[in-house]
Design an enzyme around this catalytic site. Structure first.
Site, PDB file in Angstrom:
ATOM      1  N   ASP A 152       0.773  -1.170  -0.157  1.00  0.00           N
ATOM      2  CA  ASP A 152      -0.084  -0.080  -0.091  1.00  0.00           C
ATOM      3  C   ASP A 152       0.774   1.134   0.222  1.00  0.00           C
ATOM      4  O   ASP A 152       2.178   1.301   0.124  1.00  0.00           O
ATOM      5  CB  ASP A 152      -0.895   0.109   1.380  1.00  0.00           C
ATOM      6  CG  ASP A 152      -0.245  -0.498   2.348  1.00  0.00           C
ATOM      7  OD1 ASP A 152       0.827  -0.512   2.589  1.00  0.00           O
ATOM      8  OD2 ASP A 152      -1.112  -0.923   3.403  1.00  0.00           O
ATOM      9  N   ASP A 172      -7.720  -3.164  14.136  1.00  0.00           N
ATOM     10  CA  ASP A 172      -9.116  -3.412  13.439  1.00  0.00           C
ATOM     11  C   ASP A 172      -8.863  -4.905  12.838  1.00  0.00           C
ATOM     12  O   ASP A 172     -10.154  -5.067  12.089  1.00  0.00           O
ATOM     13  CB  ASP A 172      -9.800  -2.285  13.077  1.00  0.00           C
ATOM     14  CG  ASP A 172      -9.310  -1.697  11.806  1.00  0.00           C
ATOM     15  OD1 ASP A 172      -7.938  -2.354  11.436  1.00  0.00           O
ATOM     16  OD2 ASP A 172      -9.566  -0.740  11.195  1.00  0.00           O
ATOM     17  N   HIS A 230      -7.450  -5.350   9.980  1.00  0.00           N
ATOM     18  CA  HIS A 230      -7.195  -4.973   8.384  1.00  0.00           C
ATOM     19  C   HIS A 230      -5.949  -5.473   8.013  1.00  0.00           C
ATOM     20  O   HIS A 230      -4.992  -5.136   8.635  1.00  0.00           O
ATOM     21  CB  HIS A 230      -7.757  -3.567   7.946  1.00  0.00           C
ATOM     22  CG  HIS A 230      -6.848  -2.535   8.319  1.00  0.00           C
ATOM     23  ND1 HIS A 230      -6.869  -1.500   9.428  1.00  0.00           N
ATOM     24  CD2 HIS A 230      -5.306  -2.512   8.058  1.00  0.00           C
ATOM     25  CE1 HIS A 230      -5.563  -0.711   9.535  1.00  0.00           C
ATOM     26  NE2 HIS A 230      -4.758  -1.289   8.708  1.00  0.00           N
ATOM     27  N   GLU A 271      -9.970  -1.859   4.861  1.00  0.00           N
ATOM     28  CA  GLU A 271     -10.403  -1.690   6.183  1.00  0.00           C
ATOM     29  C   GLU A 271     -11.700  -2.658   6.572  1.00  0.00           C
ATOM     30  O   GLU A 271     -12.208  -3.107   5.537  1.00  0.00           O
ATOM     31  CB  GLU A 271     -11.035  -0.351   6.343  1.00  0.00           C
ATOM     32  CG  GLU A 271      -9.812   0.840   6.020  1.00  0.00           C
ATOM     33  CD  GLU A 271      -8.773   0.861   7.504  1.00  0.00           C
ATOM     34  OE1 GLU A 271      -9.110  -0.034   8.254  1.00  0.00           O
ATOM     35  OE2 GLU A 271      -8.178   1.696   7.469  1.00  0.00           O
TER      36      GLU A 271
HETATM   37  O1  LIG Z   1       2.583  -2.613  11.914  1.00  0.00           O
HETATM   38  P1  LIG Z   1       1.927  -1.489  12.401  1.00  0.00           P
HETATM   39  O2  LIG Z   1       2.743  -0.223  12.494  1.00  0.00           O
HETATM   40  O3  LIG Z   1       0.850  -1.906  13.439  1.00  0.00           O
HETATM   41  O4  LIG Z   1       1.200  -0.802  11.351  1.00  0.00           O
HETATM   42  C1  LIG Z   1       0.107  -1.989  10.561  1.00  0.00           C
HETATM   43  C2  LIG Z   1      -0.263  -1.253   9.117  1.00  0.00           C
HETATM   44  O5  LIG Z   1       0.788  -1.342   8.178  1.00  0.00           O
HETATM   45  C3  LIG Z   1       0.031  -2.037   7.199  1.00  0.00           C
HETATM   46  O6  LIG Z   1       0.690  -3.534   7.249  1.00  0.00           O
HETATM   47  C4  LIG Z   1       0.288  -1.331   5.977  1.00  0.00           C
HETATM   48  O7  LIG Z   1       1.345  -1.655   5.270  1.00  0.00           O
HETATM   49  C5  LIG Z   1      -1.257  -2.181   7.501  1.00  0.00           C
HETATM   50  O8  LIG Z   1      -1.835  -3.252   7.486  1.00  0.00           O
HETATM   51  C6  LIG Z   1      -1.518  -1.699   8.761  1.00  0.00           C
HETATM   52  O9  LIG Z   1      -2.179  -0.383   8.622  1.00  0.00           O
END
Ligand SMILES: O=P(O)(O)OC[C@H]1O[C@](O)(CO)[C@@H](O)[C@@H]1O
Length: 289
Positions: free
Chosen positions: A72, A141, A143, A148
């Site tokens: 992403d 959450d 995702h 989401e």
């Molecule tokens: O590892 P962290 O900092 O909790 O972040 C997770 C986020 O990074 C992501 O992997 C984005 O690449 C999402 O799935 C999520 O929003």
């Protein structure tokens, strides 16, 4: 699917990095047959990347024949902004290894036509024959990538509005100011991730314990999009003890015991690898699938 439980973040990071390294070595990629790796950002994979860099520096792992696709990218954040996922990936992994820049694919959140950008990303994945191993991280959450709650479990790469909870969670990277967090992102779909031949999701920390419990103990549900991994023939979640807080004790014990038996059969170094499948097909199939 497999649930691998390790003591803490560092142990999770080492386990996943070693697994990735072994999968790549076993695949023996070449220029004509590269290993195609899907990659996440966020704090979850930082330790994995640190270990992969170490393996590279020790001469144990080359990225020369690896093609990557990131999950992403924020919309509208300049590419060289310190919090863009482009900057993140170069800072934590790419600039430390021998990957060819043309083999790195990160969505362009500033493309003129965002839908076209997403469509082309999917085409590029198809053009290299699909993703061999997709590493993922999740939000509290549940995702996966930026899919989401309520996202279609068949979704493809597209523009998504970020949930308020995600914006709050990611504010820590933007001076704890939610107004600085972009509220749109480009993300691979749940379907894009699940089309990979193998999916490995990193889940650490007590704040993700509910999401892990929903993913492991409840049904496939679009409100916890990571739960789609239950339908994947080769899915693995690697979590730390903190993330297991909402799981039943019997669930934790079950996955720990099954890993122990499996290790006794094929050795801890082979756990989950294709070699394990070849030597102990029946056992591995039961364990993994
Ligand atoms: O590892 P962290 O900092 O909790 O972040 C997770 C986020 O990074 C992501 O992997 C984005 O690449 C999402 O799935 C999520 O929003």
């Amino acid at each position: 699917m497999r649930l691998v439980i390790r003591q803490d973040y560092d142990a999770v990071s080492y386990h996943v990095a070693k697994y990735v390294k072994e999968r790549i070595k076993e695949f023996a990629p070449t220029a004509n047959n590269p290993f195609v790796l899907g990659l996440p950002t966020g704090s979850s994979p930082v330790g994995v990347y640190r270990n992969l860099v170490k393996f590279h520096q020790n001469g144990e792992l080359s990225f020369k024949h690896i093609v990557t696709f990131n999950m992403d990218e924020y919309v509208g954040l300049p590419r060289d902004h310190p919090e863009s996922y482009h900057s993140f990936m170069w800072k934590h992994l790419f600039k430390h290894v021998d990957i060819l820049p043309e083999n790195v694919h990160i969505l362009d959140g500033n493309a003129k036509d965002l839908d076209l950008e997403c469509h082309r990303f999917e085409e590029k994945i198809d053009a290299v024959g699909g993703i061999e191993l997709f590493l993922g991280g999740i939000g509290p959450d549940g995702h996966i990538a930026f899919n989401e709650p309520g996202s279609s479990l068949n979704s493809r790469t597209r523009v998504k509005t970020l949930a308020y909870e995600t914006i709050v969670a990611n504010a820590r990277f933007f001076d704890n100011d939610i107004t600085k967090v972009p509220n749109l992102a480009l993300t691979v779909g749940v379907g894009t991730v699940m089309d990979a031949r193998e999916v490995c999701v990193i889940i650490t920390g007590a704040h993700k314990a509910l999401a892990l419990a929903k993913c492991i103990e409840e049904g496939v549900n679009h409100m916890w999009t990571v739960s789609a991994i239950q339908l994947h023939p080769r899915g693995m979640v690697v979590c730390d003890e903190d993330a297991t807080l909402e799981l039943h004790v019997k669930t934790v014990n079950y996955f720990k015991s099954i890993e122990k038996v499996h290790e006794q059969l094929i050795g801890s170094d082979n756990v989950g690898l294709q070699g394990g499948v070849r030597s102990w097909r029946g056992v591995e199939a039961t364990y993994h699938q």
